[in-house]
Design an enzyme around this catalytic site. Structure first.
Site, PDB file in Angstrom:
ATOM      1  N   CYS A 134       3.029  17.584 -17.287  1.00 52.44           N
ATOM      2  CA  CYS A 134       2.420  18.740 -17.928  1.00 52.44           C
ATOM      3  C   CYS A 134       3.338  19.957 -17.830  1.00 52.44           C
ATOM      4  CB  CYS A 134       1.070  19.024 -17.264  1.00 52.44           C
ATOM      5  SG  CYS A 134       0.239  20.458 -17.969  1.00 52.44           S
ATOM      6  N   CYS A 137       1.668  23.275 -17.350  1.00 54.36           N
ATOM      7  CA  CYS A 137       1.154  23.550 -15.997  1.00 54.36           C
ATOM      8  C   CYS A 137       2.291  23.922 -15.061  1.00 54.36           C
ATOM      9  CB  CYS A 137       0.487  22.329 -15.380  1.00 54.36           C
ATOM     10  SG  CYS A 137      -0.494  21.360 -16.481  1.00 54.36           S
ATOM     11  N   ASP A 138       3.421  23.206 -15.152  1.00 50.29           N
ATOM     12  CA  ASP A 138       4.434  23.284 -14.092  1.00 50.29           C
ATOM     13  C   ASP A 138       5.706  24.015 -14.492  1.00 50.29           C
ATOM     14  OD1 ASP A 138       2.706  21.799 -12.512  1.00 50.29           O
ATOM     15  OD2 ASP A 138       3.505  19.898 -13.258  1.00 50.29           O
TER      16      ASP A 138
END
Ligand code: NDP
Length: 311
Positions: A134, A137-138
């Protein structure tokens, strides 16, 4: 036997919108939340493309609010995963991981899809320490770093482009010499000076030390030459698998396992509806999932009416 008017399985934007609409239709929805309540949006940070939030909204906050909103109209949540359904006869039967069995006149399936993993040794234990499925997300953790993205579809192009906001260099490793991604996404990635493509190549091994990922081994599939590459992060952008395993073949699926729907959310079993990413490999947006959740709820209500079932 207690037979619910509707059971909703899964709580991403599709399931929670279905919960809101069936709640407002006085159908007292029972919502099985699964292991990732809120779904994929709880893995993201800022959501800028959900209408109504001019300054954006945090994914987990959006989902928490959707849940609260449906609860206001009587949605009942259980933090369990559905492990099996029996939709061969009515009332339908849903079994949870705890062995509880619930019966329902209609079922709305909104179990979403999960990012695919490559299956390389150590990839799961290095998740969060250099391996990610992701980028949204990261990505933030890769400021000033070098990353590699695997894949040649829209996800990989979108992830690679997004990661250039943080990383100094983004390499896209693709197993063929042409991309599957749509033309505009390809062009955007190819024009980006921070992105470089490594063609005809697959990742064969992840290298790491105690802190996390340090590099990868890649093999050129035309020459079979294996080389080592330094990297701080390895992002998988190789697609998603729909969460349909618990259906054990009782609904018609497409070749990738997505539930086949028609007229919006109708499955091939009357009274069983599907919405969100579990039946949509194309749009995969929070807003399109929410829209299909609304459709599923309205169809479920009308189906109960057409069958003369009071609720
Ligand atoms: P796709 O299935 O389209 O692409 C997956 C890519 O990963 C392919 O290039 C495939 O290679 C590669 N791949 C698959 N498995 C492996 C593996 N084990 N090892 C190495 N490479 C692998 O999935 P996407 O998630 O990219 O897209 C799915 C759908 O969602 C598409 O319809 C897409 O258009 C849509 N989408 C739209 C977006 C947008 O419009 N903003 C953003 C993201 C997705 P190969 O090509 O060789 O098969």
């Amino acid at each position: 036997m207690d037979v619910r008017p509707v059971i909703i399985i899964g709580t991403g934007p599709a399931g929670l919108t279905a919960a809101l609409y069936t709640g407002r239709a006085m159908m007292k929805p029972l919502v099985l939340e699964g292991h990732e309540p809120g779904g994929q949006l709880t893995l993201t940070t800022e959501v800028d493309n959900f209408p109504g939030f001019p300054d954006g909204v945090l994914g987990p906050e959006l989902m928490a609010n959707m849940k609260k909103q449906a609860a206001r109209f009587g949605a009942e949540y259980l933090p369990v995963k559905a492990t099996a359904v029996d939709i061969s006869k009515r009332p339908f039967k849903v079994t949870t991981e705890k062995g509880d069995v619930f019966h329902a006149q209609t079922i709305i399936i909104s179990t979403g899809a999960s990012a695919k993993w490559m299956g390389l040794p150590k990839e799961k234990e290095l998740s969060g320490r250099g391996v990610s499925t992701c980028a949204t997300c990261d990505g933030f953790f890769y400021r000033g770093k070098v990353v590699h993205v695997v894949g040649g579809g829209d996800t990989a192009m979108e992830d690679a482009t997004f990661l250039t906001k943080f990383a100094t260099k983004v390499y896209v490793v693709h197993r063929r010499d042409s991309l599957r991604a749509s033309k505009p996404m390809q062009e955007r990635a190819m024009k980006n000076p921070k992105i470089e493509f490594i063609w005809d190549t697959e990742v064969t091994e992840i290298l790491s030390d105690t802190a996390g990922v340090t590099g990868i081994k890649v093999k050129n599939l035309k020459t079979n030459v294996v080389t080592e590459r330094q990297t701080d992060g390895l992002f998988y952008g190789i697609g998603h698998t729909p969460n349909t395993g618990f259906l054990s073949g009782q609904l018609k699926l497409d070749e990738s396992g997505f539930i086949l729907t028609q007229n919006g959310p109708e499955t091939n079993v009357p009274g069983v509806f599907a919405c969100g990413d579990v039946q949509d490999s194309y749009y995969r947006q929070a807003i399109s999932a929410a829209g299909s959740g609304c459709q599923a709820a309205m169809k479920a209500e009308r189906w109960l009416e057409s069958e003369g079932i009071a609720h």
